[in-house]
Design an enzyme around this catalytic site. Structure first.
Site, short mmCIF file in Angstrom:
data_model
loop_
_atom_site.label_atom_id
_atom_site.label_comp_id
_atom_site.label_asym_id
_atom_site.label_seq_id
_atom_site.Cartn_x
_atom_site.Cartn_y
_atom_site.Cartn_z
N SER A 113 0.82 -1.20 0.00
CA SER A 113 0.00 0.00 0.00
C SER A 113 0.86 1.26 0.00
CB SER A 113 -0.90 -0.01 1.25
OG SER A 113 -1.42 1.28 1.50
N LYS A 114 0.31 2.33 -0.57
CA LYS A 114 1.03 3.61 -0.54
C LYS A 114 1.27 4.08 0.89
CE LYS A 114 0.09 5.82 -4.98
NZ LYS A 114 -0.38 7.03 -5.64
#
Length: 501
Positions: free
Chosen positions: A269-270
């Site tokens: 995930s970012k």
């Protein structure tokens, strides 16, 4: 059995053209950088060209700051490009936000061939028709507007409706040969005619992305596995672009494996710290080490070999050898590989790279000549001991201050007779004129190992803590040489006095 489009490109060598086309949103993500790296390596391996294009059609999310960070990231990693933003080229402009007139021309051509048609159906009308026809709601649009008469269109317009434009999808299987995954088929009817231009006239990403690829002569689309479901739409649009004379070929596609987080089976995930490229840079990854590790997220240079140079990577890389299975980001392995690359640097190169980290840690602002000399002298002593450049300040900070702070675990590990050991060190070293490491070691070995009968591990613990404040440090005797005799003696006496209280 369905066959791929007959005009699928077969080019190789210098005719290869790839593209890296991120959206400028948020910070650069390691998965995005892996995509850039593979595209760059494929182009360099074949002697082809890489195009750097910006997909900035989402005005609400895109930012100039993110664009500058993308350029900064690629520049730091030495991933260069042959055409695109910042460098120009024959297909400028390279920002989607500046290409609206170009898209309008293509839209007009596709309307003329009948590949695009006006669609007036609202989401509510589509749902109602699906329900009335016993058709699952999730199937979405039912191709209702495909064959509207001019009278029906005029009636909708009279109501004040503005049409979206949809692509007329072929009523047959869509097949392509993925360079990583082999033959992939999307069965006829598995996706409906889809919107390519909003009612307000603004084209969607599903339109502008393949159109830019076509106009820029992109031969190989190398991208993430998460984009694979859109490939059928892109191929359908490409067939229409060929028919309209916009392009003469269909590119090859390859879908790279997902990069997973350290735990679970979710895409990195970012928001995951491992995803933030600049956090890795701030912690002290060097480009050579980080790129080596990112190259391994889906590819291998050979059995039992993880360390290689960028030149070796380019020479060996081919997209067809990428593993389709997900790759997991392993922080410890990444740091270990980075440490190997740190040790491959020349001493001067390594020393120069440590300076910004020493400054960031507050060891100096604008380093004096003496501080720079010290930084260059101590660098070889820690190069074999660190995995990240960010580890260096903690190991060498004692050389840039007069006030040594003792780590709690270092004090806790001292033997009960530490003060006696320190006093013996002072007594032995006071008469030493030659403070070379070999002489210091010889004198201390006599005083501590022979006379006090201490094991070396016990004997040298107290002087190490006195000199550096840490249990783990650069080599002790070389550190004392760097500090000099008077400062070394002062520190030995200071810890002895500290322990006495």
């Amino acid at each position: 059995m369905a066959t791929p489009h007959p005009l699928t490109t077969t080019v190789s060598g210098a005719d290869v053209r790839v593209r890296f086309c991120p959206s400028p949103t948020g910070l650069p993500h390691v998965g995005m950088v892996r995509t850039a790296l593979y595209n760059w390596a494929y182009a360099r391996h074949h002697g082809g060209k890489m195009v750097f294009r910006i997909e900035d059609t989402d005005a609400a999310r895109d930012s100039e700051e993110s664009f500058r960070q993308l350029v900064d990231a690629l520049t730091w990693l030495k991933i260069d490009w042959d055409e695109g933003v910042e460098v120009g080229g024959p297909h400028a402009p390279y920002r989607q936000s500046e290409r609206h007139d170009i898209y309008r021309e293509v839209i007009d051509k596709l309307l003329a061939t009948g590949a695009l048609y006006e669609s007036y159906s609202t989401a509510e009308e589509i749902d109602a028709r699906n329900e009335a026809n016993g058709r699952a709601k999730q199937l979405g649009y039912d191709n209702f507007d495909r064959n509207l008469t001019d009278e029906q269109k005029a009636a909708f317009r009279a109501e004040g409706r503005q049409p979206a434009l949809r692509l007329r999808v072929p009523d047959e299987d869509v097949t392509y040969v993925d360079l990583i995954r082999g033959e992939v088929t999307f069965p006829a009817g598995s996706f409906p005619d889809f919107v390519v231009v909003r009612p307000n006239g603004v084209p969607l990403y599903t339109f502008v992305n393949p159109v830019d690829d076509a106009l820029m002569g992109i031969t190989h689309v190398l991208r993430g596995e998460d984009l694979m479901p859109s490939t059928a739409r892109q191929l359908s649009l490409y067939a229409a672009l060929v028919d309209a004379g916009v392009t003469t070929f269909v590119p090859r596609f390859a879908h790279m494996p997902l990069v997973l987080g350290e735990t679970g089976n979710k895409k990195l995930s970012k928001r995951d710290p491992q995803a933030d490229l600049f956090l890795h840079r701030d912690r002290g990854f060097i480009p050579e080490g980080l790129l080596n590790y990112l190259a391994l997220l889906g590819w291998s240079i050979g059995p039992d070999r993880d360390i290689f140079s960028l030149d070796e990577f380019v020479a060996a890389f081919d997209i067809e050898n990428v593993n389709p299975n997900p790759a997991r980001f392993d922080q410890k392995k990444a740091e270990s590989i980075n440490g190997d690359h740190i040790r491959m640097l020349g001493e001067k190169d390594f020393a120069e790279r440590t300076i910004p980290y020493l400054a960031a840690a507050g060891l100096f602002n604008e380093p004096t000549h003496e501080q720079l000399v010290m930084a260059f002298r101590v660098a070889p002593l820690v190069q074999e001991r660190v995995q990240l450049l960010g580890d260096v300040p903690g190991m060498v900070g004692f050389l840039f201050t007069d006030d040594v702070s003792y780590d709690a675990d270092a004090l806790k590990g001292l033997p009960a007779n530490a003060a006696e050991v320190l006093d013996a060190c002072v007594l032995a070293l006071e008469s030493v004129d030659d403070f070379a490491p070999e002489k210091v070691q010889e004198v201390l070995a006599t005083a501590l190992v022979e006379k006090l009968e201490l094991k070396p591990r016990i004997a040298y613990g107290p002087p190490r803590v006195a000199i550096t404040g840490r249990r783990v440090s650069p080599p002790l005797f070389e550190s004392m040489e760097l500090l000099g005799k008077e400062e070394s003696l002062r520190r030995l006496r200071a810890l002895s006095a500290f322990l006495a209280h």
